[in-house]
Design a protein around this motif. Structure first.
Motif, PDB file in Angstrom:
ATOM      1  N   ALA A   9       4.660  10.308  -6.673  1.00  0.00           N
ATOM      2  CA  ALA A   9       5.705  10.406  -7.689  1.00  0.00           C
ATOM      3  C   ALA A   9       5.216  10.672  -9.042  1.00  0.00           C
ATOM      4  O   ALA A   9       5.841  11.673  -9.694  1.00  0.00           O
ATOM      5  CB  ALA A   9       6.721   9.133  -7.791  1.00  0.00           C
ATOM      6  N   LYS A  10       4.309  10.154  -9.508  1.00  0.00           N
ATOM      7  CA  LYS A  10       3.627  10.416 -10.870  1.00  0.00           C
ATOM      8  C   LYS A  10       2.988  11.849 -10.971  1.00  0.00           C
ATOM      9  O   LYS A  10       3.199  12.490 -11.741  1.00  0.00           O
ATOM     10  CB  LYS A  10       2.561   9.489 -11.154  1.00  0.00           C
ATOM     11  CG  LYS A  10       3.044   8.129 -11.840  1.00  0.00           C
ATOM     12  CD  LYS A  10       3.796   8.126 -12.833  1.00  0.00           C
ATOM     13  CE  LYS A  10       3.898   7.053 -13.448  1.00  0.00           C
ATOM     14  NZ  LYS A  10       4.775   7.068 -14.810  1.00  0.00           N
ATOM     15  N   VAL A  11       2.354  12.280  -9.715  1.00  0.00           N
ATOM     16  CA  VAL A  11       1.974  13.327  -9.656  1.00  0.00           C
ATOM     17  C   VAL A  11       2.932  14.647  -9.586  1.00  0.00           C
ATOM     18  O   VAL A  11       2.730  15.697 -10.467  1.00  0.00           O
ATOM     19  CB  VAL A  11       0.947  13.954  -8.324  1.00  0.00           C
ATOM     20  CG1 VAL A  11       0.610  15.087  -8.199  1.00  0.00           C
ATOM     21  CG2 VAL A  11      -0.335  12.742  -8.470  1.00  0.00           C
ATOM     22  N   LEU A  21       0.783  -1.206   0.006  1.00  0.00           N
ATOM     23  CA  LEU A  21       0.038   0.099  -0.101  1.00  0.00           C
ATOM     24  C   LEU A  21       0.949   1.109   0.113  1.00  0.00           C
ATOM     25  O   LEU A  21       0.632   2.140  -0.652  1.00  0.00           O
ATOM     26  CB  LEU A  21      -1.011  -0.061   1.230  1.00  0.00           C
ATOM     27  CG  LEU A  21      -1.881   1.192   1.356  1.00  0.00           C
ATOM     28  CD1 LEU A  21      -2.850   1.410   0.427  1.00  0.00           C
ATOM     29  CD2 LEU A  21      -2.398   1.134   2.567  1.00  0.00           C
ATOM     30  N   PHE A  22       2.000   1.330   0.806  1.00  0.00           N
ATOM     31  CA  PHE A  22       2.800   2.536   0.902  1.00  0.00           C
ATOM     32  C   PHE A  22       3.624   2.497  -0.546  1.00  0.00           C
ATOM     33  O   PHE A  22       3.926   3.652  -0.883  1.00  0.00           O
ATOM     34  CB  PHE A  22       3.760   2.289   2.241  1.00  0.00           C
ATOM     35  CG  PHE A  22       3.055   2.857   3.261  1.00  0.00           C
ATOM     36  CD1 PHE A  22       2.709   4.146   3.437  1.00  0.00           C
ATOM     37  CD2 PHE A  22       2.667   1.965   4.330  1.00  0.00           C
ATOM     38  CE1 PHE A  22       2.205   4.836   4.856  1.00  0.00           C
ATOM     39  CE2 PHE A  22       2.000   2.478   5.481  1.00  0.00           C
ATOM     40  CZ  PHE A  22       1.861   3.786   5.961  1.00  0.00           C
ATOM     41  N   ALA A  23       3.901   1.361  -0.998  1.00  0.00           N
ATOM     42  CA  ALA A  23       4.526   1.288  -2.299  1.00  0.00           C
ATOM     43  C   ALA A  23       3.672   2.053  -3.328  1.00  0.00           C
ATOM     44  O   ALA A  23       4.144   3.025  -4.085  1.00  0.00           O
ATOM     45  CB  ALA A  23       5.065   0.073  -2.680  1.00  0.00           C
ATOM     46  N   LEU A  24       2.401   1.596  -3.400  1.00  0.00           N
ATOM     47  CA  LEU A  24       1.478   2.467  -4.290  1.00  0.00           C
ATOM     48  C   LEU A  24       1.092   3.862  -4.094  1.00  0.00           C
ATOM     49  O   LEU A  24       1.230   4.574  -4.966  1.00  0.00           O
ATOM     50  CB  LEU A  24       0.077   1.647  -4.125  1.00  0.00           C
ATOM     51  CG  LEU A  24      -0.980   2.065  -5.036  1.00  0.00           C
ATOM     52  CD1 LEU A  24      -0.698   1.897  -6.743  1.00  0.00           C
ATOM     53  CD2 LEU A  24      -2.304   1.499  -4.657  1.00  0.00           C
ATOM     54  N   ILE A  25       1.119   4.208  -2.826  1.00  0.00           N
ATOM     55  CA  ILE A  25       1.086   5.767  -2.613  1.00  0.00           C
ATOM     56  C   ILE A  25       2.071   6.462  -2.970  1.00  0.00           C
ATOM     57  O   ILE A  25       2.049   7.331  -3.625  1.00  0.00           O
ATOM     58  CB  ILE A  25       0.782   5.959  -0.995  1.00  0.00           C
ATOM     59  CG1 ILE A  25      -0.512   5.226  -0.410  1.00  0.00           C
ATOM     60  CG2 ILE A  25       0.941   7.180  -0.575  1.00  0.00           C
ATOM     61  CD1 ILE A  25      -0.852   5.353   0.997  1.00  0.00           C
ATOM     62  N   GLY A  26       3.447   5.928  -2.505  1.00  0.00           N
ATOM     63  CA  GLY A  26       4.703   6.485  -3.275  1.00  0.00           C
ATOM     64  C   GLY A  26       4.743   6.678  -4.740  1.00  0.00           C
ATOM     65  O   GLY A  26       4.980   7.592  -5.076  1.00  0.00           O
ATOM     66  N   ASP A  54      -2.527  13.801 -13.431  1.00  0.00           N
ATOM     67  CA  ASP A  54      -3.460  15.100 -13.154  1.00  0.00           C
ATOM     68  C   ASP A  54      -4.487  14.554 -12.572  1.00  0.00           C
ATOM     69  O   ASP A  54      -5.475  13.943 -12.755  1.00  0.00           O
ATOM     70  CB  ASP A  54      -3.662  15.593 -14.513  1.00  0.00           C
ATOM     71  CG  ASP A  54      -4.575  17.018 -14.217  1.00  0.00           C
ATOM     72  OD1 ASP A  54      -4.203  17.491 -13.132  1.00  0.00           O
ATOM     73  OD2 ASP A  54      -5.217  17.550 -15.182  1.00  0.00           O
ATOM     74  N   LEU A  55      -4.557  15.113 -11.290  1.00  0.00           N
ATOM     75  CA  LEU A  55      -5.646  14.792 -10.152  1.00  0.00           C
ATOM     76  C   LEU A  55      -6.446  16.102 -10.082  1.00  0.00           C
ATOM     77  O   LEU A  55      -7.470  16.013  -9.225  1.00  0.00           O
ATOM     78  CB  LEU A  55      -5.071  14.111  -8.782  1.00  0.00           C
ATOM     79  CG  LEU A  55      -4.416  12.991  -8.932  1.00  0.00           C
ATOM     80  CD1 LEU A  55      -3.702  12.899  -7.607  1.00  0.00           C
ATOM     81  CD2 LEU A  55      -4.981  11.834  -9.411  1.00  0.00           C
ATOM     82  N   SER A  56      -6.475  16.897 -10.884  1.00  0.00           N
ATOM     83  CA  SER A  56      -7.281  18.104 -10.932  1.00  0.00           C
ATOM     84  C   SER A  56      -8.933  17.658 -10.869  1.00  0.00           C
ATOM     85  O   SER A  56      -9.585  18.319 -10.348  1.00  0.00           O
ATOM     86  CB  SER A  56      -6.762  19.185 -11.612  1.00  0.00           C
ATOM     87  OG  SER A  56      -6.967  18.864 -12.981  1.00  0.00           O
ATOM     88  N   GLN A  57      -9.203  16.716 -11.930  1.00  0.00           N
ATOM     89  CA  GLN A  57     -10.576  16.599 -11.932  1.00  0.00           C
ATOM     90  C   GLN A  57     -11.112  15.862 -10.808  1.00  0.00           C
ATOM     91  O   GLN A  57     -12.470  15.696 -10.769  1.00  0.00           O
ATOM     92  CB  GLN A  57     -10.648  15.440 -13.130  1.00  0.00           C
ATOM     93  CG  GLN A  57     -10.144  14.456 -13.168  1.00  0.00           C
ATOM     94  CD  GLN A  57      -9.967  13.578 -14.281  1.00  0.00           C
ATOM     95  OE1 GLN A  57     -10.889  13.925 -15.269  1.00  0.00           O
ATOM     96  NE2 GLN A  57      -9.590  12.387 -14.532  1.00  0.00           N
ATOM     97  N   TYR A  58     -10.416  15.105  -9.928  1.00  0.00           N
ATOM     98  CA  TYR A  58     -10.961  14.718  -8.572  1.00  0.00           C
ATOM     99  C   TYR A  58     -10.853  15.579  -7.760  1.00  0.00           C
ATOM    100  O   TYR A  58     -11.513  15.196  -6.465  1.00  0.00           O
ATOM    101  CB  TYR A  58      -9.874  13.512  -8.346  1.00  0.00           C
ATOM    102  CG  TYR A  58     -10.023  12.338  -9.385  1.00  0.00           C
ATOM    103  CD1 TYR A  58     -11.237  11.682  -9.878  1.00  0.00           C
ATOM    104  CD2 TYR A  58      -8.765  12.080 -10.212  1.00  0.00           C
ATOM    105  CE1 TYR A  58     -11.281  10.786 -11.093  1.00  0.00           C
ATOM    106  CE2 TYR A  58      -8.919  11.186 -11.139  1.00  0.00           C
ATOM    107  CZ  TYR A  58     -10.146  10.470 -11.578  1.00  0.00           C
ATOM    108  OH  TYR A  58     -10.038   9.778 -12.513  1.00  0.00           O
TER     109      TYR A  58
END
Length: 60
Positions: free
Chosen positions: A40-42, A31-36, A48-52
């Protein structure tokens, strides 16, 4: 760092978590690997997470 190298490192971390812990601890590491990965992608601008994320001021 190539994607295959990153995949090997994540797999190695998950393997160590499973070898020296339990399945639950391995899932927490995953889970922490996925969050990281998402952070990193952001930061790289690949995601782009602006739509969320809504701007509360624009709805008034």
């Amino acid at each position: 760092m190539t994607r295959s190298t990153l995949g090997v490192l994540v797999g190695l971390a998950l393997g160590f978590a499973l070898a020296f812990g339990s399945l639950g601890q391995m899932l927490i590491v995953g889970l922490f690997a996925l969050i990281g990965f998402v952070v990193a992608k952001v930061l790289d601008g690949d995601l782009d997470l602006s739509q969320y994320v809504s701007d509360r001021r624009s709805s008034r």
